[in-house]
Write a protein that holds these residues in place. Structure first.
Motif, PDB file in Angstrom:
ATOM      1  N   LEU A 132       0.892  -1.202  -0.110  1.00 50.80           N
ATOM      2  CA  LEU A 132      -0.067  -0.004  -0.101  1.00 50.80           C
ATOM      3  C   LEU A 132       0.758   1.277   0.101  1.00 50.80           C
ATOM      4  CD1 LEU A 132      -2.807  -1.263   2.844  1.00 50.80           C
ATOM      5  CD2 LEU A 132      -2.698  -1.498   0.243  1.00 50.80           C
ATOM      6  N   GLY A 133       2.247   1.139  -0.412  1.00 51.67           N
ATOM      7  CA  GLY A 133       2.972   2.318  -0.279  1.00 51.67           C
ATOM      8  C   GLY A 133       3.526   2.785   1.017  1.00 51.67           C
ATOM      9  N   MET A 134       3.253   1.835   1.951  1.00 49.97           N
ATOM     10  CA  MET A 134       3.803   2.318   3.385  1.00 49.97           C
ATOM     11  C   MET A 134       5.067   1.496   3.652  1.00 49.97           C
ATOM     12  SD  MET A 134      -0.140   1.763   4.968  1.00 49.97           S
ATOM     13  CE  MET A 134       0.341   2.589   6.688  1.00 49.97           C
ATOM     14  N   LYS A 135       5.489   1.811   4.884  1.00 52.82           N
ATOM     15  CA  LYS A 135       6.891   1.115   5.154  1.00 52.82           C
ATOM     16  C   LYS A 135       6.771  -0.395   5.103  1.00 52.82           C
ATOM     17  CE  LYS A 135       8.899   4.929   7.811  1.00 52.82           C
ATOM     18  NZ  LYS A 135       9.533   5.267   9.295  1.00 52.82           N
ATOM     19  N   ARG A 136       5.665  -0.827   5.480  1.00 48.09           N
ATOM     20  CA  ARG A 136       5.395  -2.390   5.791  1.00 48.09           C
ATOM     21  C   ARG A 136       4.380  -2.897   4.898  1.00 48.09           C
ATOM     22  NH1 ARG A 136       7.032  -4.270  11.857  1.00 48.09           N
ATOM     23  NH2 ARG A 136       9.327  -3.517  11.966  1.00 48.09           N
ATOM     24  N   PRO A 137       4.340  -3.902   4.274  1.00 43.76           N
ATOM     25  CA  PRO A 137       3.210  -4.509   3.541  1.00 43.76           C
ATOM     26  C   PRO A 137       2.158  -5.147   4.397  1.00 43.76           C
ATOM     27  CG  PRO A 137       4.940  -5.695   2.940  1.00 43.76           C
ATOM     28  CD  PRO A 137       5.505  -4.524   3.803  1.00 43.76           C
ATOM     29  N   TYR A 138       0.999  -5.235   4.231  1.00 47.87           N
ATOM     30  CA  TYR A 138       0.047  -6.052   4.745  1.00 47.87           C
ATOM     31  C   TYR A 138       0.272  -7.375   4.213  1.00 47.87           C
ATOM     32  CZ  TYR A 138      -4.414  -8.480   5.929  1.00 47.87           C
ATOM     33  OH  TYR A 138      -5.050  -9.446   6.281  1.00 47.87           O
ATOM     34  N   VAL A 139       0.437  -8.407   5.289  1.00 46.64           N
ATOM     35  CA  VAL A 139       0.337  -9.754   4.839  1.00 46.64           C
ATOM     36  C   VAL A 139      -0.649 -10.601   5.670  1.00 46.64           C
ATOM     37  CG1 VAL A 139       2.047 -11.486   4.918  1.00 46.64           C
ATOM     38  CG2 VAL A 139       3.040  -9.582   4.677  1.00 46.64           C
ATOM     39  N   GLY A 140      -1.364 -11.560   4.758  1.00 47.35           N
ATOM     40  CA  GLY A 140      -2.173 -12.322   5.308  1.00 47.35           C
ATOM     41  C   GLY A 140      -2.167 -13.928   4.903  1.00 47.35           C
ATOM     42  N   GLN A 141      -2.342 -14.554   5.519  1.00 45.90           N
ATOM     43  CA  GLN A 141      -2.114 -16.249   5.056  1.00 45.90           C
ATOM     44  C   GLN A 141      -3.504 -16.867   5.883  1.00 45.90           C
ATOM     45  OE1 GLN A 141       1.373 -17.873   6.565  1.00 45.90           O
ATOM     46  NE2 GLN A 141       2.435 -17.048   4.589  1.00 45.90           N
ATOM     47  N   THR A 142      -3.972 -17.656   5.278  1.00 44.50           N
ATOM     48  CA  THR A 142      -4.972 -18.674   5.241  1.00 44.50           C
ATOM     49  C   THR A 142      -5.021 -20.108   4.834  1.00 44.50           C
ATOM     50  OG1 THR A 142      -6.480 -17.831   3.519  1.00 44.50           O
ATOM     51  CG2 THR A 142      -6.823 -16.772   5.577  1.00 44.50           C
ATOM     52  N   GLN A 143      -5.194 -21.047   5.553  1.00 45.41           N
ATOM     53  CA  GLN A 143      -5.307 -22.461   5.031  1.00 45.41           C
ATOM     54  C   GLN A 143      -6.287 -22.451   3.953  1.00 45.41           C
ATOM     55  OE1 GLN A 143      -3.445 -25.009   6.639  1.00 45.41           O
ATOM     56  NE2 GLN A 143      -3.857 -26.400   4.908  1.00 45.41           N
ATOM     57  N   LEU A 144      -5.883 -23.322   2.875  1.00 43.52           N
ATOM     58  CA  LEU A 144      -6.580 -23.742   1.689  1.00 43.52           C
ATOM     59  C   LEU A 144      -7.805 -24.405   2.150  1.00 43.52           C
ATOM     60  CD1 LEU A 144      -3.953 -24.267  -0.934  1.00 43.52           C
ATOM     61  CD2 LEU A 144      -5.415 -22.143  -0.762  1.00 43.52           C
ATOM     62  N   VAL A 145      -8.823 -24.228   1.605  1.00 41.07           N
ATOM     63  CA  VAL A 145     -10.144 -24.944   2.106  1.00 41.07           C
ATOM     64  C   VAL A 145     -10.232 -26.281   1.025  1.00 41.07           C
ATOM     65  CG1 VAL A 145     -12.669 -24.848   2.384  1.00 41.07           C
ATOM     66  CG2 VAL A 145     -11.328 -22.863   2.840  1.00 41.07           C
ATOM     67  N   SER A 146     -10.312 -25.717  -0.362  1.00 42.15           N
ATOM     68  CA  SER A 146     -10.519 -27.033  -1.276  1.00 42.15           C
ATOM     69  C   SER A 146      -9.654 -27.108  -2.465  1.00 42.15           C
ATOM     70  CB  SER A 146     -11.911 -26.607  -1.860  1.00 42.15           C
ATOM     71  OG  SER A 146     -12.024 -25.497  -2.632  1.00 42.15           O
ATOM     72  N   GLY A 147      -8.639 -25.985  -2.818  1.00 45.63           N
ATOM     73  CA  GLY A 147      -8.013 -25.794  -3.815  1.00 45.63           C
ATOM     74  C   GLY A 147      -8.507 -25.516  -5.144  1.00 45.63           C
ATOM     75  N   GLU A 148      -9.787 -25.318  -5.219  1.00 45.90           N
ATOM     76  CA  GLU A 148     -10.765 -24.690  -6.070  1.00 45.90           C
ATOM     77  C   GLU A 148     -10.650 -23.297  -6.377  1.00 45.90           C
ATOM     78  OE1 GLU A 148     -12.357 -26.612  -8.255  1.00 45.90           O
ATOM     79  OE2 GLU A 148     -12.288 -28.524  -7.320  1.00 45.90           O
TER      80      GLU A 148
END
Length: 302
Positions: A132-148
């Motif tokens: 977002l143009g800031m010092k640190r990017p936002y990072v999010g992680q989630t477990q895959l549900v189905s791969g679809e």
């Protein structure tokens, strides 16, 4: 024999459509040209085209919701399946991506559809990095549900952004030809009445096979049919394209980032210089030994 028509004149674009007097945020995407270009660049099999295409569209929708100028989002899907990693990058107007195994073939599912879920796997995660143009990017992680892919994006929105989401992503291919590709995203906003949410859930099966629907109807026609009574309004429409941001200058920065030791090794080992190939567009950028020496000098100045 029945044949499926193609909507050859349909433009690749993102429609922003609030529903129910603004109580629901909606995005509709047609991206046949985007997915076809990605398939041509990466020489993908139908299965890899479908997996990469769905991820491209899901990432493009994330990019469309970025408010900052020049912001971007990178999505990495790694489910442990035979297709390997899928990486896509988007901003508000463009998207690009790559897949580890572009020529993957697997048996069709029992219902005759491509085995995207088995190819991607679900023993892994989806990673979303928003710059977002800031010092640190936002990072999010989630477990895959189905791969679809679509279900996995919906799970990400719910877990990382606390936004219940209905999402459908579809790519229809015939051999090497991408017949159609499109997506829909619906998010009830805070305060949305339960009866509106129930209406969306009730109508969700209509959007399940969006890529096939797009072969017969325009996105506007589908919007009016799917959301009849929910006051759909086209608030904004933006073209979307497959576009790579690579350049020689970016490649130079990447080489400098390798460090002095690695650059020195390349200069000694690569008499004819080095050629870097962009993962997203397959464009080659050649650096002669003299070019590498100049970059080494720059690296030493830092």
């Amino acid at each position: 024999m029945n044949t499926i028509p193609t909507n050859a004149n349909m433009k690749d674009e993102m429609l922003h459509i609030p529903l129910a007097d603004g109580m629901v945020r909606g995005l509709l995407l047609t991206a046949t040209g985007v997915v076809a270009k990605a398939a041509a660049i990466h020489c993908t099999s139908p299965l890899s085209t479908a997996a990469l295409g769905r991820t491209l569209m899901g990432t493009a929708m994330l990019g469309a919701m970025l408010k900052q100028e020049e912001a971007s989002v990178t999505v990495t899907i790694d489910g442990g399946g035979p297709i390997g990693k899928i990486v896509c990058v988007a901003d508000a107007e463009s998207v690009r991506g790559c897949v580890d195994v572009p020529n993957l073939y697997m048996p069709l599912r029992a219902d005759g559809k491509l085995s995207v879920g088995m190819a991607v796997g679900r023993d892994g995660r989806m990673s979303v990095v928003k710059d977002l143009g800031m010092k640190r990017p936002y990072v999010g992680q989630t477990q895959l549900v189905s791969g679809e892919i679509a279900e996995d994006f919906a799970s990400y929105y719910l877990q990382s952004e606390q936004s219940p989401t209905l999402q459908s992503l579809g790519v229809l291919v015939n051999g090497d030809t991408v017949l159609s590709a499109g997506g829909v995203l619906l998010q009830p906003l805070p305060g949305c009445p339960d009866e509106i949410i129930e209406q969306l859930e009730f109508r969700s099966p209509l959007m399940y096979d969006i890529s096939r629907e797009l072969c017969y109807d325009s996105m506007e026609d589908l919007m009016n049919r799917w959301f009849d009574g929910l006051k759909p309004v086209i608030l904004e429409r933006k073209p979307i394209e497959y576009r790579c941001a690579c350049s020689r200058e970016r490649m130079e920065k990447a080489l400098i980032a390798l460090g002095r030791e690695e650059l020195s090794r390349m200069i000694e080992d690569e008499i004819d210089g080095a050629t870097l190939t962009c993962h997203f567009c397959k464009r080659n950028h050649h650096f002669s030994q003299g070019d590498l020496i100049k970059l080494l000098n720059k690296a030493e100045e830092k």
